[in-house]
Design a protein around this motif. Structure first.
Motif, PDB file in Angstrom:
ATOM      1  N   ASN A   1       9.230  14.300  -5.329  1.00  0.00           N
ATOM      2  CA  ASN A   1      10.131  13.197  -4.994  1.00  0.00           C
ATOM      3  C   ASN A   1       9.328  12.036  -4.388  1.00  0.00           C
ATOM      4  N   PRO A   2       8.614  11.281  -5.229  1.00  0.00           N
ATOM      5  CA  PRO A   2       7.786  10.182  -4.691  1.00  0.00           C
ATOM      6  C   PRO A   2       8.598   8.902  -4.476  1.00  0.00           C
ATOM      7  N   SER A   3       9.736   9.029  -3.778  1.00  0.00           N
ATOM      8  CA  SER A   3      10.674   7.900  -3.689  1.00  0.00           C
ATOM      9  C   SER A   3      10.098   6.721  -2.900  1.00  0.00           C
ATOM     10  N   PHE A   4       9.313   6.989  -1.867  1.00  0.00           N
ATOM     11  CA  PHE A   4       8.708   5.878  -1.123  1.00  0.00           C
ATOM     12  C   PHE A   4       7.684   5.150  -1.994  1.00  0.00           C
ATOM     13  N   TYR A   5       6.876   5.922  -2.714  1.00  0.00           N
ATOM     14  CA  TYR A   5       5.905   5.327  -3.643  1.00  0.00           C
ATOM     15  C   TYR A   5       6.623   4.453  -4.675  1.00  0.00           C
ATOM     16  N   LEU A   6       7.710   4.963  -5.228  1.00  0.00           N
ATOM     17  CA  LEU A   6       8.476   4.199  -6.227  1.00  0.00           C
ATOM     18  C   LEU A   6       9.109   2.951  -5.599  1.00  0.00           C
ATOM     19  N   SER A   7       9.474   3.038  -4.323  1.00  0.00           N
ATOM     20  CA  SER A   7      10.032   1.856  -3.637  1.00  0.00           C
ATOM     21  C   SER A   7       8.954   0.784  -3.452  1.00  0.00           C
ATOM     22  N   SER A   8       7.708   1.213  -3.272  1.00  0.00           N
ATOM     23  CA  SER A   8       6.598   0.251  -3.160  1.00  0.00           C
ATOM     24  C   SER A   8       6.367  -0.446  -4.503  1.00  0.00           C
TER      25      SER A   8
ATOM     26  N   PRO B   1      -4.331   8.577  -3.613  1.00  0.00           N
ATOM     27  CA  PRO B   1      -3.792   9.938  -3.631  1.00  0.00           C
ATOM     28  C   PRO B   1      -3.220  10.304  -2.268  1.00  0.00           C
ATOM     29  N   GLY B   2      -2.295  11.267  -2.239  1.00  0.00           N
ATOM     30  CA  GLY B   2      -1.806  11.762  -0.950  1.00  0.00           C
ATOM     31  C   GLY B   2      -0.359  11.394  -0.692  1.00  0.00           C
ATOM     32  N   GLY B   3       0.041  11.619   0.562  1.00  0.00           N
ATOM     33  CA  GLY B   3       1.442  11.511   0.938  1.00  0.00           C
ATOM     34  C   GLY B   3       1.744  10.385   1.908  1.00  0.00           C
ATOM     35  N   HIS B   4       2.734  10.624   2.761  1.00  0.00           N
ATOM     36  CA  HIS B   4       3.327   9.597   3.606  1.00  0.00           C
ATOM     37  C   HIS B   4       2.383   9.158   4.722  1.00  0.00           C
ATOM     38  N   CYS B   5       2.177   7.864   4.819  1.00  0.00           N
ATOM     39  CA  CYS B   5       1.370   7.256   5.892  1.00  0.00           C
ATOM     40  C   CYS B   5      -0.050   7.809   5.984  1.00  0.00           C
TER      41      CYS B   5
ATOM     42  N   PHE C   1       0.845  -1.198   0.000  1.00  0.00           N
ATOM     43  CA  PHE C   1       0.000   0.000   0.000  1.00  0.00           C
ATOM     44  C   PHE C   1       0.881   1.248   0.000  1.00  0.00           C
ATOM     45  N   ASP C   2       0.435   2.282  -0.698  1.00  0.00           N
ATOM     46  CA  ASP C   2       1.174   3.544  -0.698  1.00  0.00           C
ATOM     47  C   ASP C   2       0.323   4.615  -1.366  1.00  0.00           C
ATOM     48  N   ASN C   3       0.866   5.816  -1.396  1.00  0.00           N
ATOM     49  CA  ASN C   3       0.217   6.945  -2.078  1.00  0.00           C
ATOM     50  C   ASN C   3       1.182   7.547  -3.091  1.00  0.00           C
ATOM     51  N   THR C   4       0.625   8.144  -4.125  1.00  0.00           N
ATOM     52  CA  THR C   4       1.430   8.540  -5.292  1.00  0.00           C
ATOM     53  C   THR C   4       2.311   9.759  -5.042  1.00  0.00           C
ATOM     54  N   GLU C   5       2.088  10.478  -3.943  1.00  0.00           N
ATOM     55  CA  GLU C   5       2.935  11.640  -3.629  1.00  0.00           C
ATOM     56  C   GLU C   5       3.700  11.397  -2.327  1.00  0.00           C
ATOM     57  N   ASP C   6       4.266  10.209  -2.214  1.00  0.00           N
ATOM     58  CA  ASP C   6       4.942   9.804  -0.988  1.00  0.00           C
ATOM     59  C   ASP C   6       6.448   9.752  -1.218  1.00  0.00           C
ATOM     60  N   PRO C   7       7.242  10.638  -0.557  1.00  0.00           N
ATOM     61  CA  PRO C   7       6.796  11.626   0.432  1.00  0.00           C
ATOM     62  C   PRO C   7       6.338  12.961  -0.159  1.00  0.00           C
ATOM     63  N   SER C   8       6.561  13.191  -1.476  1.00  0.00           N
ATOM     64  CA  SER C   8       6.105  14.451  -2.081  1.00  0.00           C
ATOM     65  C   SER C   8       5.865  14.210  -3.565  1.00  0.00           C
ATOM     66  N   ALA C   9       5.152  15.138  -4.199  1.00  0.00           N
ATOM     67  CA  ALA C   9       4.875  15.013  -5.632  1.00  0.00           C
ATOM     68  C   ALA C   9       6.170  15.079  -6.442  1.00  0.00           C
TER      69      ALA C   9
END
Length: 293
Positions: free
Chosen positions: A232-239, A259-263, A222-230
């Motif tokens: 730099n969505p590095s967490f989203y890309l790691s998912s 949609p949205g950010g971290h956690c 699970f994740d959001n597309t702007e994680d941690p930011s629009a």
């Protein structure tokens, strides 16, 4: 000198145990358990146990960096645990004045595989073992042969790591783990991560591996597309990377991106349904909640 005394005070405040924070609030079906980890430190976990006529499965939830298990009674998963008949265990990392940080192996690479020896590789694996052991001492309440793992951010990373370690050691007890807002970091992937991989490291927080037993190990990602930011969505890309690498090995994965950010967690019930995977291993139908017609 007073300078040395001040330095010693600062060091002890930074490195040593702060008060444990585990709490179940006002829930009558909640309690806090106390265990030790492999360093000898006193640790706690908050447990919500639904009243059922049979032993219930266990879902661990791991908080993010600097977090604690103070809000377990108010956690959205607590009501879902009551509804579906599983125990929610909110783990708590060793507390300092900066909150809790989960403990991972120093090096994970293609040579080491996943280092999973409690104590030697992670004192938090020993903590987890001791929590499970204490629950296993009440076999009429808890079914410790049904274990599930979940969390967000650094807690997501610990879910990925501990889920794999538990699966390696007891394949029949573990069928799925869930991640949110942290997937897989691989050497050379170009992702901007809070902490760079060490020189010998190829992976964080675990090395993806194939599981060929009957249950397998499903990844609920699970994740959001702007994680941690629009930008730099590095967490989203790691998912996304975790899903690609996991399924390339022949493992199963289910992905949910919002949609949205971290956690920012949109739907906890979806996480539980994914983990259960229509097996009845986590979501229990028992005589306590059946209505005769």
């Amino acid at each position: 000198s007073w300078l040395m005394k001040l330095f010693a005070l600062v060091v002890s405040a930074l490195c040593c145990d702060a008060d444990q924070k585990c709490s179940v609030g006002t829930r009558s079906n909640g309690h806090v358990i106390e265990v030790k980890d492999s360093t000898g430190a006193s640790r706690c976990a908050a447990v919500i146990t639904p009243v059922r006529s049979e032993p219930v499965p266990i879902l661990f939830w791991f908080h993010g960096a600097h977090g604690n298990a103070a809000g377990c009674g108010e956690h959205p998963l607590a009501d879902i645990a009551d509804q579906h008949g599983f125990a929610l265990v909110c783990g708590e990392a060793l507390q300092t004045i900066f909150g809790g940080q989960w403990n991972f192996p120093a090096v994970i690479n293609n040579k080491t595989g996943n280092p999973c020896e409690p104590g030697k590789d992670s004192y938090d694996l020993a903590y987890l073992d001791n929590v499970i052991q204490q629950l296993a001492a009440e076999p009429r309440k808890y079914n410790t042969s049904l274990l599930f793992f979940s969390g967000c951010s650094q807690g997501s990373a610990f879910s990925f790591y501990s889920g794999n370690c538990m699966k390696q050691r007891s394949p029949e007890r573990v069928s799925a783990f869930a991640t949110h807002s942290a997937g897989l970091h691989v050497r050379g992937d170009g992702l901007r991560w809070p902490k760079a991989l060490c020189d010998q490291c190829d992976y964080f927080s675990a090395m993806p591996q194939a599981y060929g037993d009957n249950l397998g190990l499903k990844a609920c990602i699970f994740d959001n597309t702007e994680d941690p930011s629009a930008k730099n969505p590095s967490f989203y890309l790691s998912s996304k990377q975790l899903a690609r690498r996991w399924t390339a090995l022949g493992n199963r994965a289910e992905e949910h991106y919002g949609p949205g950010g971290h956690c920012q967690i949109h739907n906890y019930s979806q996480i539980v349904s994914c983990l259960d995977d229509s097996t009845g291993r986590l979501i229990r139908v028992s005589s306590n909640n059946l209505i005769m017609v």
